[in-house]
Scaffold this motif. Structure first.
Motif, PDB file in Angstrom:
ATOM      1  N   TYR A   1       0.832  -1.203   0.000  1.00  0.00           N
ATOM      2  CA  TYR A   1       0.000   0.000   0.000  1.00  0.00           C
ATOM      3  C   TYR A   1       0.867   1.254   0.000  1.00  0.00           C
TER       4      TYR A   1
ATOM      5  N   LEU B   1      -7.413   5.389  -3.108  1.00  0.00           N
ATOM      6  CA  LEU B   1      -6.496   4.443  -2.454  1.00  0.00           C
ATOM      7  C   LEU B   1      -6.504   4.687  -0.946  1.00  0.00           C
TER       8      LEU B   1
ATOM      9  N   LEU C   1      -9.042   3.013   1.261  1.00  0.00           N
ATOM     10  CA  LEU C   1      -8.818   1.632   1.715  1.00  0.00           C
ATOM     11  C   LEU C   1      -8.459   1.597   3.189  1.00  0.00           C
TER      12      LEU C   1
ATOM     13  N   LYS D   1     -13.788  -3.306   0.202  1.00  0.00           N
ATOM     14  CA  LYS D   1     -12.452  -2.926  -0.245  1.00  0.00           C
ATOM     15  C   LYS D   1     -12.082  -3.568  -1.579  1.00  0.00           C
ATOM     16  N   GLU D   2     -12.555  -4.804  -1.788  1.00  0.00           N
ATOM     17  CA  GLU D   2     -12.213  -5.459  -3.048  1.00  0.00           C
ATOM     18  C   GLU D   2     -12.800  -4.716  -4.229  1.00  0.00           C
TER      19      GLU D   2
ATOM     20  N   VAL E   1     -10.656  -1.713  -4.947  1.00  0.00           N
ATOM     21  CA  VAL E   1      -9.425  -2.035  -5.696  1.00  0.00           C
ATOM     22  C   VAL E   1      -9.770  -2.215  -7.177  1.00  0.00           C
ATOM     23  N   GLN E   2     -10.880  -2.920  -7.435  1.00  0.00           N
ATOM     24  CA  GLN E   2     -11.289  -3.109  -8.835  1.00  0.00           C
ATOM     25  C   GLN E   2     -11.617  -1.791  -9.511  1.00  0.00           C
TER      26      GLN E   2
ATOM     27  N   MET F   1      -0.711  -0.078 -10.608  1.00  0.00           N
ATOM     28  CA  MET F   1      -2.038  -0.346 -10.031  1.00  0.00           C
ATOM     29  C   MET F   1      -2.508  -1.750 -10.369  1.00  0.00           C
TER      30      MET F   1
ATOM     31  N   ALA G   1      -2.754  -5.018  -7.882  1.00  0.00           N
ATOM     32  CA  ALA G   1      -4.036  -5.711  -7.679  1.00  0.00           C
ATOM     33  C   ALA G   1      -3.903  -7.188  -8.024  1.00  0.00           C
TER      34      ALA G   1
ATOM     35  N   THR H   1      -3.842  -8.104  -3.970  1.00  0.00           N
ATOM     36  CA  THR H   1      -5.162  -7.649  -3.550  1.00  0.00           C
ATOM     37  C   THR H   1      -5.432  -8.045  -2.092  1.00  0.00           C
TER      38      THR H   1
ATOM     39  N   LEU I   1      -3.868  -5.563   0.094  1.00  0.00           N
ATOM     40  CA  LEU I   1      -4.469  -4.228  -0.021  1.00  0.00           C
ATOM     41  C   LEU I   1      -5.811  -4.129   0.704  1.00  0.00           C
ATOM     42  N   VAL I   2      -6.565  -5.233   0.708  1.00  0.00           N
ATOM     43  CA  VAL I   2      -7.895  -5.177   1.319  1.00  0.00           C
ATOM     44  C   VAL I   2      -7.877  -5.581   2.798  1.00  0.00           C
TER      45      VAL I   2
END
Lengths: 415, 149
Positions: free
Chosen positions: A330, A362, A365, A372-373, A376-377, A402, A406, A410, A413-414
């Motif tokens: 992140y 971002l 998040l 959160k998913e 990201v998408q 990016m 992902a 991912t 990130l989530v």
């Protein structure tokens, strides 16, 4: 155990970079002498057949670029060479090493490039913050004039060539070739629409060859030693060597020139002394901010232009930023996106607004957003939109870190 | 040297604009471009004042505001960021009592943040005017600043 293959860096640490005599003693300017006995088109053929590809990041065939520039607009009275010495991709410092420690090698390449496309003038556009590179290049140019490698009737060949230094002033975007031409003309660094490419309509509307410092440093050696010599290095489609600049969590960060096609694992373990304090490898960002994250599954992939592209990664400028388990994807991604937001020139609305929104999204998040998913998408989708609606490579870059972040991270990130 | 003398050292073509602006700024004790200087450049190159100003405004190394004798440029790009550059920035700000973009009241230091300075093998890094400092720590920043006071 892989070792370095120093070709463009062969003189580093062995000569006084401010001494033209030292450079000449290593066989310097012999490439130029030989080039001046050749026909310009045979130089282009030699470079083309050597398989040299642009080392600034795009990896386009240098010979093709020369050929296009040489063949376009036969009625144009002048054509130019512009040396892209505006190194600014985060994590990249290969050109700085060449300019500070062996400036004549790329200057010689510049003069040969000018002769090959019949240009009598070249500009070196050098990054304003690189003070040592500026000093050394300035001295190299002055010494080359004094020895008759520049100016009128170079080495009695009848060929004239002038090289002038122009300083950048703190804009990443000016490292993009068309924007650089705008900046050279004394304008704000806003990108141009392409086509026309610089080969057709470059600086002051004339056919222009824009080459990176590392690319040009290869040229005298190819001319002097021949294409077969050059082709012994690297792979069929990625010939020669590449300078990688490694930073982050390794024991020996620095610059390493190796044959094209080594793996990330070899680079880290054999050359960089392994991961810092034996920490576990987590990720690398290949190619800088405008680059791609890779995870442990990519450690044994050969790093050539085509193989990395096939696997959804980039070789780019040769920057390798290594991260260990403790580093936050992140944080690094945030730093990359913040960088694009700061450097966006604002000409294209999707890039100007989009890079700002991506940073904000971002950050959401970390601020307790529920899905959160999906976020990201959305970020990936937005970066695609920005890429497809922006004029220049800057807007086309956020998608690289990016999408790859992902793809591999991912879950992190989530979390 | 007067601004006129500095400007007239350079050839009279637009491609010299950035070189001229650097030269003027470096020779001003407060390291910035005054409106008078920009007007003179516009005249010399036969450009409009607004296009010269537009260029100055675009490039991050050029300033239209007075700055300190020493400009500290701290790199905050990804590599320095991993190497805790944000901590270094906070430390600099605290030590000098100013925020990034500001100048100390004795006009000695200005703090600026910079994008990748190409010193990533020894991050975190900063420049003070033309000199590069690497492997920064709070302790080292203290020692470096003392040399300039």
């Amino acid at each position: 155990m892989i070792k370095e293959t120093r070709v463009t860096l062969k003189n580093i640490g062995k000569i006084n970079p401010e001494s033209i005599d030292d450079y000449i003693a290593t066989g310097g300017y012999e490439g130029l002498k030989k080039a001046l006995t050749m026909k310009p088109f045979s130089i282009i053929d030699e470079i083309l057949e050597a398989g040299l590809r642009g080392r600034g990041g795009a990896g386009f065939s240098t010979g093709m670029k020369k050929k296009f520039t040489s063949e376009s607009c036969q009625s144009c009275p002048q054509r130019y060479v512009v040396v892209n010495a505006d190194e600014g991709e985060p994590g990249t410092f290969k050109d700085r090493v060449i300019m500070e420690q062996d400036p004549h090698i790329y200057l010689e390449g510049t003069i040969i490039a000018a002769y090959s496309i019949r240009a009598t003038k070249a500009y070196i556009y050098l990054r304003g913050e690189y003070t040592d590179s500026i000093t050394r290049t300035r001295k190299a140019i002055a010494d080359a004039y004094e020895r008759g490698f520049l100016g009128k009737n170079i080495l009695n060949s009848g060929f004239d060539c002038d090289v002038e230094l122009r300083l950048g002033a703190g804009s990443y975007l000016c490292g993009e070739e068309l924007t650089m031409l705008e900046s050279l003309e004394g304008k704000r660094g806003n990108p141009r629409i392409k086509p026309p490419f610089p080969a057709e309509k470059g600086v002051f509307g004339a056919p222009t060859l824009v080459n990176n410092v590392e690319t040009l440093a290869n040229v005298p050696l190819i001319i002097k030693n021949g294409k077969e010599w050059y082709r012994q290095f690297g792979t069929e489609r990625s010939a020669g060597t590449k300078i990688f600049t490694v930073s982050g969590q390794v024991n020996k960060p620095g610059y390493y020139e190796v044959e094209m096609g080594i793996t990330l694992r070899q680079l880290i373990d054999d050359l960089c002394g392994g991961m810092l304090d034996g920490k576990p490898f987590k990720a690398a960002l290949l190619g800088g901010a405008a680059g791609t994250f890779v995870d442990v599954s990519m450690l044994d992939e050969r790093m050539t232009y085509d193989n990395l592209k096939e696997k959804g990664a980039t070789l780019g400028s040769g920057a390798v930023i290594v991260m260990a388990e403790e580093d936050s994807i992140y944080e690094v991604l945030h730093s990359c996106l913040r960088f694009f937001k700061h450097e966006s020139c604002g000409k294209c609305v999707p890039c100007r607004v989009g890079t700002t929104l991506m940073v904000k999204d971002l950050e959401r998040l970390k601020n307790g957003v529920s899905d959160k998913e999906a976020l990201v998408q959305k970020l990936v989708k937005d970066s695609k939109m920005i890429a497809s609606t922006s004029l220049c490579p800057l807007g086309q870059s956020p998608i690289l870190p990016m999408e790859s972040a992902a793809r591999y991270f991912t879950d992190e990130l989530v979390s | 040297m007067t601004p006129e003398e500095i400007i007239s050292k350079h050839p009279r073509t637009n491609d010299n604009l950035l070189n001229i602006l650097h030269d003027l700024q470096n020779n001003h004790p407060e390291q910035y471009l005054t409106h008078e200087a920009m007007d003179k450049v516009a005249q010399y190159l036969n450009m409009t004042k607004s296009s010269v100003y537009g260029v100055v405004d675009y490039y991050s190394m050029l300033s239209t505001q007075p700055r300190g004798k020493y400009i500290i440029r701290l790199c905050i790009s990804p590599v320095c960021h991993i190497k805790k550059a944000s901590g270094m920035l906070a430390h600099l700000e605290q030590t000098l009592g100013i925020r990034a973009g500001e100048t100390t009241s004795d006009k000695l230091f200005t703090i600026e943040v910079a994008e990748c300075l190409g010193q990533c093998q020894e991050a975190p890094s900063m420049m003070i005017n033309e000199k590069v400092y690497n492997n920064l720590t709070e302790e080292r920043i203290k020692e470096i600043l003392a040399q300039y006071k």
